[in-house]
Design an enzyme around this catalytic site. Structure first.
Site, PDB file in Angstrom:
ATOM      1  N   LYS A 253       0.713  -1.256   0.122  1.00  0.00           N
ATOM      2  CA  LYS A 253       0.239   0.099  -0.064  1.00  0.00           C
ATOM      3  C   LYS A 253       0.873   1.154   0.025  1.00  0.00           C
ATOM      4  O   LYS A 253       0.472   2.258  -0.721  1.00  0.00           O
ATOM      5  CB  LYS A 253      -0.752  -0.242   1.130  1.00  0.00           C
ATOM      6  CG  LYS A 253      -1.756   1.109   1.646  1.00  0.00           C
ATOM      7  CD  LYS A 253      -2.594   0.412   2.631  1.00  0.00           C
ATOM      8  CE  LYS A 253      -2.566   0.802   3.831  1.00  0.00           C
ATOM      9  NZ  LYS A 253      -2.369   2.141   4.378  1.00  0.00           N
TER      10      LYS A 253
ATOM     11  N   ASP B  22       2.675  -0.700  11.969  1.00  0.00           N
ATOM     12  CA  ASP B  22       1.450  -1.257  11.403  1.00  0.00           C
ATOM     13  C   ASP B  22       1.214  -2.605  11.888  1.00  0.00           C
ATOM     14  O   ASP B  22       0.223  -3.464  11.798  1.00  0.00           O
ATOM     15  CB  ASP B  22       1.318  -1.348   9.842  1.00  0.00           C
ATOM     16  CG  ASP B  22       1.135   0.082   9.423  1.00  0.00           C
ATOM     17  OD1 ASP B  22       0.906   1.218  10.104  1.00  0.00           O
ATOM     18  OD2 ASP B  22       1.528   0.526   8.382  1.00  0.00           O
TER      19      ASP B  22
HETATM   20  C1  S3P Z   1       2.647   5.108   5.993  1.00  0.00           C
HETATM   21  C2  S3P Z   1       3.103   5.527   7.294  1.00  0.00           C
HETATM   22  C3  S3P Z   1       2.646   5.077   8.534  1.00  0.00           C
HETATM   23  C4  S3P Z   1       2.075   3.939   8.496  1.00  0.00           C
HETATM   24  C5  S3P Z   1       0.986   3.848   7.593  1.00  0.00           C
HETATM   25  C6  S3P Z   1       1.448   4.183   6.229  1.00  0.00           C
HETATM   26  C7  S3P Z   1       3.275   5.713   4.967  1.00  0.00           C
HETATM   27  O1  S3P Z   1       1.940   6.289   9.092  1.00  0.00           O
HETATM   28  O2  S3P Z   1       1.274   3.690   9.860  1.00  0.00           O
HETATM   29  O3  S3P Z   1       0.233   2.785   7.561  1.00  0.00           O
HETATM   30  O4  S3P Z   1       2.995   4.943   3.811  1.00  0.00           O
HETATM   31  O5  S3P Z   1       4.072   6.464   4.879  1.00  0.00           O
HETATM   32  P1  S3P Z   1       2.740   7.486  10.206  1.00  0.00           P
HETATM   33  O6  S3P Z   1       3.484   8.100   9.227  1.00  0.00           O
HETATM   34  O7  S3P Z   1       1.571   8.185  10.531  1.00  0.00           O
HETATM   35  O8  S3P Z   1       3.371   6.517  11.161  1.00  0.00           O
END
Ligand code: S3P
Length: 431
Positions: free
Chosen positions: A21, A314
């Site tokens: 993702k 995550d």
């Molecule tokens: C992500 C960063 C993380 C993660 C999210 C995806 C990303 O969030 O928890 O599922 O793709 O940059 P945070 O930047 O809020 O830690």
């Protein structure tokens, strides 16, 4: 949708994973800002990356799958986006909202970014503050979306920004705004988080004493290119834990993204006594990839804290499940960020695992979990409309005696459409 999961006597087979993702969002955004048509292989159907695609389409970018299913995105360069004729709907996706805000902050036209009820409750000052320091004109509603961004009167200013919270989304937001900011923008990262943006943009990265410094220059060109999105390690995580805690199991997953800034779960499972092997390691595009096999193992409790946290942020819901099945105590600390995810994941996992008979105590920044695996008993739990909570409870349901019912389980589609079918397909259940 209500999903039931029965206790399994074994898990066997090969799991097919959705594409990553995080990398998918970035490949779509960077392709839109690139010069010419980029192709993206293995772009996922999951709801969050589709939200990013919908937003770039609203910004006038053509993005369609060709006959082979490969996504083709007609990039129009840094200044080629069109003013949107509607708010940018980011759905449930924090990554879409925070990364695109960085891009929108640099545009000569205004925009509004909004999302679902959960996304409208998540903190957005963390991006508005650095963007305002760069000269962007941004309004929030009580610190939350909808985010209104007014056209920039002139170029943004390059800044040096030390991240107050370890967040790849905030880091990426500032770096993307940096494409539109005079001179250089430097992001200082005291606790490193996932590094996909800097890898994919090919940015200069300096590291001194564990502190990373990332530099982007105004107008940094993004060539049209071919991206291949690897299998999502964060999706694999549910099956890595499931294959460990269900006895008599062996599961294989191919083409799993193994970026070191994402895969600290492997370290934790190893520390707990898990049995995971990685084969056929290779590099695809900007990312390391491999084939992963997990076999059942008896786990011991452990500590999960400090610099590891951003590299498994995550995976904490499913680590809590592993801990509930282990012998001894597991302590998860420094994970207060989980309180501001799609739901408060510390609270959701404590409530749900306790409903199954686990012994979980909530702390401000983590969980203390007494392993109680053999005594978990299936019951009805809620997903809290959070994909990772729903899937983690699916894994717990494979271990709990009897049947576990997960309400509102369709939210798994946010990152892993087909999760429940994959789980059923590999589970051996005694009639
Ligand atoms: C992500 C960063 C993380 C993660 C999210 C995806 C990303 O969030 O928890 O599922 O793709 O940059 P945070 O930047 O809020 O830690």
């Amino acid at each position: 949708m209500i999903q039931t999961v029965r206790q399994a006597s074994a898990l066997r087979g090969t799991v097919s994973l959705p594409a990553d993702k995080s990398i998918a969002h970035r490949s779509a955004i960077l392709s839109a800002l690139g010069n010419g048509t980029s192709t993206i292989h293995n772009f996922p159907d999951s709801a969050d990356p589709q939200s990013t695609l919908d937003c770039i389409r609203t910004l006038g970018i053509a993005a369609e799958r060709n006959k082979q299913g490969v996504l083709e995105v007609d990039g129009r360069g840094l200044d080629g986006l069109h003013p949107p004729d509607a708010p940018l709907d980011c759905g449930n996706s924090g990554t879409t909202m925070r990364l695109l805000s960085g891009v929108m902050a640099g545009q000569k036209f205004g925009s509004v970014l909004t999302g679902d009820e959960s996304l409208q409750q998540r903190p957005m000052e963390r991006i508005a503050d650095p963007l305002k320091a760069m000269g962007a004109r941004i309004e929030l509603v009580d610190g939350h979306a909808p985010i209104r961004i007014r056209p920039t009167r002139e170029d943004l200013n390059g800044i040096e920004y030390r991240l107050p919270v370890a967040s790849a989304q905030v880091k990426s937001c500032v770096l993307l705004a940096g494409l539109y900011a005079a001179g250089e923008t430097i992001v200082i990262e005291p606790t490193p988080s996932r590094d996909h943006t800097e890898r994919m943009l090919g940015l200069q990265v300096d590291e001194v004493g564990g502190v990373r410094e990332l530099t982007v220059e105004q107008g940094h060109t993004i060539p049209a290119t071919t991206w291949t999105v690897p299998g999502d390690f964060s999706a694999a995580a549910f099956f890595l834990v499931a294959g460990t805690v269900v006895p008599n199991s062996e599961l294989t997953m191919e083409g799993v993204g193994l970026n070191p800034s994402r895969n600290a779960l492997l370290e934790v499972l190893d520390d707990m006594g898990g049995d995971v092997t990685v084969e056929n390691e290779r590099v695809e595009g900007a990312e390391p990839v491999g084939d992963v096999t997990v076999r059942s193992a008896r786990l011991q409790g452990t500590e999960v804290a400090g610099r590891l946290i951003p590299n498994l942020i995550d995976e904490i819901p499913v680590i809590a499940v592993a801990a509930a099945c282990a012998e001894g105590t597991t302590e998860i600390r420094d994970a207060q960020e989980l309180r501001v995810k799609e739901t408060d994941r510390l609270h959701a996992m404590a409530e749900n695992l306790n409903a199954l008979g686990a012994e979980v105590k909530e702390r401000d920044d983590g969980l203390i979990i007494e392993g109680n695996g053999p005594n978990l008993l299936g019951t009805t739990v809620g997903s809290f409309d959070d994909h990772r909570v729903a899937m983690a409870m699916g894994v717990a349901g494979l271990v709990a005696h009897g049947t576990t019912t997960i309400n509102d389980a369709e939210c798994a589609d946010v990152s892993f459409p087909g999760f429940w079918t994959e789980l059923e397909d590999v589970a051996v259940v005694e009639e």
